[in-house]
Write a protein that holds these residues in place. Structure first.
Motif, PDB file in Angstrom:
ATOM      1  N   TYR A   1      -7.253  10.331  12.868  1.00 16.16           N
ATOM      2  CA  TYR A   1      -6.254   9.677  12.647  1.00 16.16           C
ATOM      3  C   TYR A   1      -6.883   9.130  10.947  1.00 16.16           C
ATOM      4  O   TYR A   1      -8.152   8.966  10.504  1.00 16.16           O
ATOM      5  N   THR A   2      -5.523   8.244  10.044  1.00  8.43           N
ATOM      6  CA  THR A   2      -6.675   8.118   9.005  1.00  8.43           C
ATOM      7  C   THR A   2      -5.675   6.632   8.982  1.00  8.43           C
ATOM      8  O   THR A   2      -4.781   6.098   9.261  1.00  8.43           O
ATOM      9  N   SER A   3      -5.999   6.060   7.626  1.00  9.34           N
ATOM     10  CA  SER A   3      -4.841   4.200   7.871  1.00  9.34           C
ATOM     11  C   SER A   3      -5.140   4.008   6.342  1.00  9.34           C
ATOM     12  O   SER A   3      -5.979   4.443   5.613  1.00  9.34           O
ATOM     13  N   VAL A   4      -3.805   3.533   5.062  1.00  6.03           N
ATOM     14  CA  VAL A   4      -3.606   3.300   4.124  1.00  6.03           C
ATOM     15  C   VAL A   4      -4.366   2.435   3.560  1.00  6.03           C
ATOM     16  O   VAL A   4      -3.800   1.022   3.868  1.00  6.03           O
ATOM     17  N   ASP A   5      -5.442   2.487   2.994  1.00  7.80           N
ATOM     18  CA  ASP A   5      -6.183   1.009   2.672  1.00  7.80           C
ATOM     19  C   ASP A   5      -6.715   1.075   1.066  1.00  7.80           C
ATOM     20  O   ASP A   5      -7.161   0.054   0.275  1.00  7.80           O
ATOM     21  N   HIS A   6      -5.770   1.830  -0.042  1.00 10.84           N
ATOM     22  CA  HIS A   6      -5.561   1.190  -1.415  1.00 10.84           C
ATOM     23  C   HIS A   6      -4.111   2.419  -1.973  1.00 10.84           C
ATOM     24  O   HIS A   6      -4.263   3.230  -1.041  1.00 10.84           O
ATOM     25  N   SER A   7      -4.531   2.230  -2.722  1.00 13.48           N
ATOM     26  CA  SER A   7      -2.315   2.731  -3.647  1.00 13.48           C
ATOM     27  C   SER A   7      -2.818   2.869  -5.052  1.00 13.48           C
ATOM     28  O   SER A   7      -4.148   1.960  -5.504  1.00 13.48           O
ATOM     29  N   PHE A   8      -2.205   4.101  -5.371  1.00 15.55           N
ATOM     30  CA  PHE A   8      -2.497   4.010  -6.496  1.00 15.55           C
ATOM     31  C   PHE A   8      -0.734   4.165  -7.253  1.00 15.55           C
ATOM     32  O   PHE A   8      -0.339   4.199  -6.569  1.00 15.55           O
ATOM     33  N   SER A   9      -0.418   4.036  -8.782  1.00 17.29           N
ATOM     34  CA  SER A   9       1.012   4.566  -9.847  1.00 17.29           C
ATOM     35  C   SER A   9       0.863   5.257 -10.404  1.00 17.29           C
ATOM     36  O   SER A   9      -0.277   5.660 -10.892  1.00 17.29           O
TER      37      SER A   9
END
Length: 226
Positions: A191-199
């Motif tokens: 599994y993974t989890s979303v812990d950062h994002s970028f625009s």
């Protein structure tokens, strides 16, 4: 490497197919049977289909005994289901709810989860989940497959209501995804989890940007000007 599924062996110790399409959002689907038994199960083949009107789908392979999943049967018989966002914090409950329990078992109780009543549909919502969609069942596309588990029911539903926990909304009105840490499936047992994002700025027109955002109101404004 190269192989043709069903015709040539991939020659690897683990099948690579599901690891090629990642990460996959998890459809943590709650339903209720005609007898009133609450059901909860995760599906890693889940996605939104369109935004106007908001529509989602989940794919439910048959059980190891070649039976249709309770989620599919309940959604078809009652015409309703709920999607609950799976998160890193809830990973153990998500995993526990994946077991093939008999139809009379209430997974909310087995997993130690709290229930929240929905407003427009009968299936309960997972109180610990930060986002839930109340859905009206639309249709099932049944795709024949190989072996007892290969056949799959692709279940579509229209989103009637959206619940978002206020604590996960930013001051500028966005959902704070890194704080929520949505859970997603990789291949194998990973599994993974979303812990950062970028625009990333888009070069699309106003109508295209409205589609990326998934906003029917902005899409109509771009088309009609009012």
């Amino acid at each position: 490497m190269y192989y043709e599924p069903g015709r040539q062996s991939h020659g690897l110790p683990y099948d690579p197919f599901k690891s090629c399409v990642v990460p996959r959002p998890i459809g943590w689907i709650s339903t209720v049977s005609r007898d009133g038994v609450q059901n909860l199960a995760p599906y890693s083949q889940f996605q939104n289909v369109t935004f106007d009107p908001p529509t989602v789908m989940f794919s439910a392979n048959q059980t190891s005994e070649g039976l249709r999943k309770d989620s599919t049967v309940n959604a078809e018989q009652t015409g309703e289901f709920v999607w609950n966002m799976a998160t890193y914090e809830l990973r153990e409950a998500v995993n526990r709810s994946s077991e093939e329990f008999p139809p009379e078992v209430d997974e909310f109780e087995v997993c130690g989860l709290s229930r929240l009543p929905s407003r427009l549909v009968r299936p309960m919502r997972v109180a610990e989940s930060p986002i839930q969609f109340e859905c009206q069942y639309l249709q099932t596309v049944r795709i024949p497959g190989n072996g007892p588990m290969g056949t799959v029911d692709v279940v579509f539903g229209r989103v009637l209501a959206v619940h978002i926990a206020d604590e996960f909304l930013t001051p500028d009105g966005r959902i704070d995804i890194p704080r929520i840490r949505p859970l997603a499936r990789l291949g194998y047992y990973d599994y993974t989890s979303v812990d950062h994002s970028f625009s990333m700025p888009t070069v699309m027109t106003m109508g295209g940007r409205a589609g990326l955002e998934g906003s029917p109101d902005k899409a109509r404004l771009a088309l009609t000007g009012s």
